[in-house]
Design an enzyme around this catalytic site. Structure first.
Site, mmCIF file in Angstrom:
data_model
loop_
_atom_site.group_PDB
_atom_site.id
_atom_site.type_symbol
_atom_site.label_atom_id
_atom_site.label_comp_id
_atom_site.label_asym_id
_atom_site.label_seq_id
_atom_site.Cartn_x
_atom_site.Cartn_y
_atom_site.Cartn_z
ATOM 1 N N SER A 145 8.862 -52.728 24.306
ATOM 2 C CA SER A 145 8.850 -51.658 23.278
ATOM 3 C C SER A 145 7.434 -51.118 23.172
ATOM 4 C CB SER A 145 9.249 -52.262 21.925
ATOM 5 O OG SER A 145 9.111 -51.307 20.888
ATOM 6 N N TYR A 158 9.043 -58.181 14.541
ATOM 7 C CA TYR A 158 9.567 -57.554 15.764
ATOM 8 C C TYR A 158 8.417 -57.197 16.710
ATOM 9 C CZ TYR A 158 11.856 -54.016 18.727
ATOM 10 O OH TYR A 158 12.330 -53.284 19.801
#
Ligand SMILES: NC(=O)c1ccc[n+]([C@@H]2O[C@H](COP(=O)([O-])OP(=O)(O)OC[C@H]3O[C@@H](n4cnc5c(N)ncnc54)[C@H](OP(=O)(O)O)[C@@H]3O)[C@@H](O)[C@H]2O)c1
Length: 250
Positions: A145, A158
């Site tokens: 990501s 996250y």
């Protein structure tokens, strides 16, 4: 210069997180390239639907798998090898993301994020690595990501798991240089999937989870980056791909 891409036809790939979103798009793109696929995720029906939608091409199997369970991941790779052949490519798409504020102590969400995004990745790496090293070839590609490069508020845990993904993949790449292995991370920004839909910290969602209004990526945009990285000539390693919505640079 012309197209330097190599054909992926006849290769065998395990794709985790293939029941929806980016993983399903990667499955479709690789099937179109002639790759035999073992599709893994927990939801058996959704997985079968993705497999049935692949149309013609080489054999593909749907193998319901929870990546947090080491034995299930080992069984997935064993089945892929038995039914499709040696695994050339592992695409790690399985992942979860929960918007949470640290002060709200959503510890179950934190634990789940670490279990799937970190431990799950390690289980998958461990299951394919010995075979790839023995054969002197293989490609491990992980959907990381842009949160693996920048910490986003509301997504501290996250982001931490995606920094972990980046660190492990970089270490693996450095340690295995010269063995024939390639290790890639693809770092998407916002993609139109159901990923954020499982969040239940309303305060975090209100503060940080609202759409900016920018046109976000489609799962197929990320799948195209995956195919690009996998289809390079054997001496070329596309190690990282940062792909974000044009109007949302992080
Ligand atoms: N969407 C974005 O904006 C974005 C941006 C950057 C990175 N990413 C990354 O892209 C990856 C895919 O996410 P997505 O956006 O495509 O969301 P998604 O549609 O929710 O896909 C997540 C996938 O992970 C699977 N999964 C979750 N827990 C699992 C487990 N324990 N074992 C096996 N599979 C599991 C899900 O399948 P089951 O529920 O069937 O198990 C699903 O197939 C994630 O790693 C995510 O962090 C997404």
């Amino acid at each position: 210069m012309g197209d330097r891409r190599e054909s992926l036809r006849g290769r065998v790939a395990v794709v985790t997180g293939a029941s929806s979103g980016i993983g399903a798009a990667v499955a479709r793109a690789l099937a179109d390239e002639g790759v035999g696929l073992a599709l893994a995720a927990r939801r058996a029906d959704a997985l079968r639907e993705v497999r049935d939608g692949l149309g013609g091409g080489p054999d593909s199997i749907a193998v319901p798998t929870d990546v947090t369970d080491r034995e299930q991941v080992e069984a997935l790779v064993a089945r892929a090898e038995a039914e499709l052949g040696p695994v050339d490519v592992l695409v790690n798409c399985a992942g979860v993301m929960y918007y949470t504020l640290m002060r709200n102590l959503h510890e179950d969400d934190w634990r789940r994020t670490v279990d799937v995004n970190c431990t799950g990745l390690l289980h998958c790496l461990a299951a394919v690595l010995p075979g790839m090293l023995e054969r002197g070839r293989g490609h491990i590609l992980t959907i990381s990501s842009d949160a693996g490069r920048t910490v986003f508020p509301g997504l501290a845990v996250y982001s931490g798991t995606k920094f972990f993904v980046e660190a492990v993949c970089r270490g693996l790449r450095l340690e295995t240089a010269g063995t024939g292995l390639r290790v890639t991370t693809v770092q998407p920004g916002n993609v139109a999937t159901g990923l954020a839909g499982h969040s239940h910290d309303e305060e975090a969602l209100a503060a940080y989870g609202r759409p900016s209004g920018a046109r976000v990526l489609d799962p197929d945009d990320v799948a195209a980056a995956v195919v690009y990285a996998l289809a390079q000539p054997a001496h070329v390693a596309v190690n990282e791909v940062l792909v974000e919505p044009r109007d949302e640079p992080a």
